[in-house]
Design an enzyme around this catalytic site. Sequence first.
Site, PDB file in Angstrom:
ATOM      1  N   GLY A 185     -41.018 -22.095  65.852  1.00 45.82           N
ATOM      2  CA  GLY A 185     -40.750 -22.615  67.195  1.00 45.82           C
ATOM      3  C   GLY A 185     -41.282 -21.719  68.293  1.00 45.82           C
ATOM      4  O   GLY A 185     -42.100 -20.835  68.051  1.00 45.82           O
ATOM      5  N   HIS A 202     -49.962 -22.668  67.792  1.00 44.54           N
ATOM      6  CA  HIS A 202     -49.303 -23.662  66.936  1.00 44.54           C
ATOM      7  C   HIS A 202     -49.945 -25.043  67.122  1.00 44.54           C
ATOM      8  O   HIS A 202     -50.177 -25.771  66.160  1.00 44.54           O
ATOM      9  CB  HIS A 202     -47.816 -23.795  67.297  1.00 44.54           C
ATOM     10  CG  HIS A 202     -47.007 -22.544  67.115  1.00 44.54           C
ATOM     11  ND1 HIS A 202     -46.453 -21.863  68.175  1.00 44.54           N
ATOM     12  CD2 HIS A 202     -46.645 -21.857  66.006  1.00 44.54           C
ATOM     13  CE1 HIS A 202     -45.779 -20.814  67.723  1.00 44.54           C
ATOM     14  NE2 HIS A 202     -45.880 -20.773  66.415  1.00 44.54           N
ATOM     15  N   LYS A 247     -54.112 -15.555  62.459  1.00 48.50           N
ATOM     16  CA  LYS A 247     -53.394 -14.534  63.238  1.00 48.50           C
ATOM     17  C   LYS A 247     -52.475 -13.718  62.322  1.00 48.50           C
ATOM     18  O   LYS A 247     -52.330 -12.517  62.470  1.00 48.50           O
ATOM     19  CB  LYS A 247     -52.614 -15.240  64.344  1.00 48.50           C
ATOM     20  CG  LYS A 247     -51.339 -14.588  64.804  1.00 48.50           C
ATOM     21  CD  LYS A 247     -51.596 -13.620  65.912  1.00 48.50           C
ATOM     22  CE  LYS A 247     -50.341 -13.091  66.579  1.00 48.50           C
ATOM     23  NZ  LYS A 247     -49.230 -12.821  65.721  1.00 48.50           N
ATOM     24  N   ASP A 248     -51.829 -14.411  61.377  1.00 51.31           N
ATOM     25  CA  ASP A 248     -50.970 -13.732  60.399  1.00 51.31           C
ATOM     26  C   ASP A 248     -51.750 -13.659  59.089  1.00 51.31           C
ATOM     27  O   ASP A 248     -51.443 -14.371  58.130  1.00 51.31           O
ATOM     28  CB  ASP A 248     -49.659 -14.508  60.244  1.00 51.31           C
ATOM     29  CG  ASP A 248     -48.909 -14.577  61.563  1.00 51.31           C
ATOM     30  OD1 ASP A 248     -48.243 -13.610  61.919  1.00 51.31           O
ATOM     31  OD2 ASP A 248     -49.040 -15.608  62.269  1.00 51.31           O
ATOM     32  N   ARG A 308     -43.745 -14.010  70.428  1.00 50.77           N
ATOM     33  CA  ARG A 308     -43.177 -12.728  70.859  1.00 50.77           C
ATOM     34  C   ARG A 308     -43.749 -12.270  72.200  1.00 50.77           C
ATOM     35  O   ARG A 308     -43.126 -11.430  72.864  1.00 50.77           O
ATOM     36  CB  ARG A 308     -43.425 -11.660  69.803  1.00 50.77           C
ATOM     37  CG  ARG A 308     -42.555 -11.850  68.572  1.00 50.77           C
ATOM     38  CD  ARG A 308     -42.562 -10.606  67.698  1.00 50.77           C
ATOM     39  NE  ARG A 308     -41.522 -10.653  66.687  1.00 50.77           N
ATOM     40  CZ  ARG A 308     -41.635 -11.261  65.508  1.00 50.77           C
ATOM     41  NH1 ARG A 308     -42.754 -11.880  65.201  1.00 50.77           N
ATOM     42  NH2 ARG A 308     -40.629 -11.261  64.654  1.00 50.77           N
TER      43      ARG A 308
HETATM   44  P1  AMP Z   1     -44.801 -18.683  63.666  1.00 52.70           P
HETATM   45  O1  AMP Z   1     -44.071 -19.707  64.461  1.00 52.70           O
HETATM   46  O2  AMP Z   1     -45.080 -17.417  64.413  1.00 52.70           O
HETATM   47  O3  AMP Z   1     -44.162 -18.453  62.308  1.00 52.70           O
HETATM   48  O4  AMP Z   1     -46.244 -19.289  63.357  1.00 52.70           O
HETATM   49  C1  AMP Z   1     -46.397 -20.521  62.721  1.00 52.70           C
HETATM   50  C2  AMP Z   1     -47.836 -20.687  62.342  1.00 52.70           C
HETATM   51  O5  AMP Z   1     -48.651 -20.645  63.504  1.00 52.70           O
HETATM   52  C3  AMP Z   1     -48.339 -19.582  61.397  1.00 52.70           C
HETATM   53  O6  AMP Z   1     -49.203 -20.147  60.429  1.00 52.70           O
HETATM   54  C4  AMP Z   1     -49.083 -18.677  62.340  1.00 52.70           C
HETATM   55  O7  AMP Z   1     -50.108 -17.924  61.703  1.00 52.70           O
HETATM   56  C5  AMP Z   1     -49.685 -19.689  63.314  1.00 52.70           C
HETATM   57  N1  AMP Z   1     -50.026 -19.030  64.564  1.00 52.70           N
HETATM   58  C6  AMP Z   1     -49.231 -18.235  65.318  1.00 52.70           C
HETATM   59  N2  AMP Z   1     -49.914 -17.759  66.376  1.00 52.70           N
HETATM   60  C7  AMP Z   1     -51.171 -18.247  66.285  1.00 52.70           C
HETATM   61  C8  AMP Z   1     -52.352 -18.114  67.062  1.00 52.70           C
HETATM   62  N3  AMP Z   1     -52.378 -17.374  68.165  1.00 52.70           N
HETATM   63  N4  AMP Z   1     -53.451 -18.764  66.658  1.00 52.70           N
HETATM   64  C9  AMP Z   1     -53.451 -19.519  65.537  1.00 52.70           C
HETATM   65  N5  AMP Z   1     -52.370 -19.693  64.753  1.00 52.70           N
HETATM   66  C10 AMP Z   1     -51.251 -19.065  65.112  1.00 52.70           C
END
Ligand code: AMP
Length: 283
Positions: free
Chosen positions: A31, A37, A151-152, A189
């Site tokens: 979220g 996302h 990114k991750d 974050r």
């Molecule tokens: P998170 O909500 O941080 O767990 O991220 C969910 C998904 O979105 C994960 O696959 C992340 O790698 C991807 N994600 C987060 N930030 C970015 C970004 N800046 N660019 C591309 N994908 C992202």
Amino acid sequence: MNTYILISDLRKKLNEPGNKNKSVGFVPTMGALHEGHLSLIRQSKQENDITVCSIFVNPIQFNNEGDLSGYPRMMEQDSKLLIEEGVDILFAPEVDEMYPPGEEPQLDLDFGRLDKVMEGKYRPGHFKGVAIVVKKLFDFVQPTRAYFGKKDFQQLTIIKHMVSSMKIPVEVIACETVREPDGLAMSSRNLKLTIGEREMASQIYDVLMFTKANVETSPVKKLQGIAHKRLATNPAFRVDYFEIVDMQTLLPVASWENPENIIACTALYLGDIRLIDNMELFS
Ligand code: AMP
């Protein structure tokens, strides 16, 4: 968009006769959605008949209580964004639905060195928590394709390893990192940074770009040391690591051989906020 908080309701919808032969794209998130996302969601929409997004702040992947309790939560705004993007299904379970009380979350899978280095060293147990939740979500959604951000990068590597080792029938799609105009990788974050911290945060991108621009002008270890120092000289940064590694093994590389497989990865604290980023050095 249909929103479900129960696994049974989600399955009932996906099992409807009309959905039987449809491809399902899945975008798991925690979220506080941003353009990063949304880029995953747009790609899923293009490539699948049905797009499912999940929002679940997964407690077992957090290493400290403050990070978990302070994680941004904005379900109403997220929901609006997902509707605008044309997402078909939002799965937003409560913790007890994902982890029924009394059930010990576990996954019998060895990641070798993949979950011990870099993030794994500084966040012990983190990737185990990620793998457990993603495996459960895959079981519930049964997607054709699942979308993860570069990114991750270490997380992406771990998920690919899990999918191939456990022979999970899903295609993992790696999506490019979406950045702010000054280069900072978008992240939920980032919302927690002060104005001053936010201004400084783009130095992470600058140092990654500097590294990319200087490959082959100096040996790997030397360049890694220079890049690390560039970050560490800013007193506002507390650098956990800056490493140049092989994209498959995640282990440090000793030379610029196999350039197509070399990536720089970094993690640092800016105040209380831990940011990570990476860059493929020869792409
Ligand atoms: P998170 O909500 O941080 O767990 O991220 C969910 C998904 O979105 C994960 O696959 C992340 O790698 C991807 N994600 C987060 N930030 C970015 C970004 N800046 N660019 C591309 N994908 C992202």
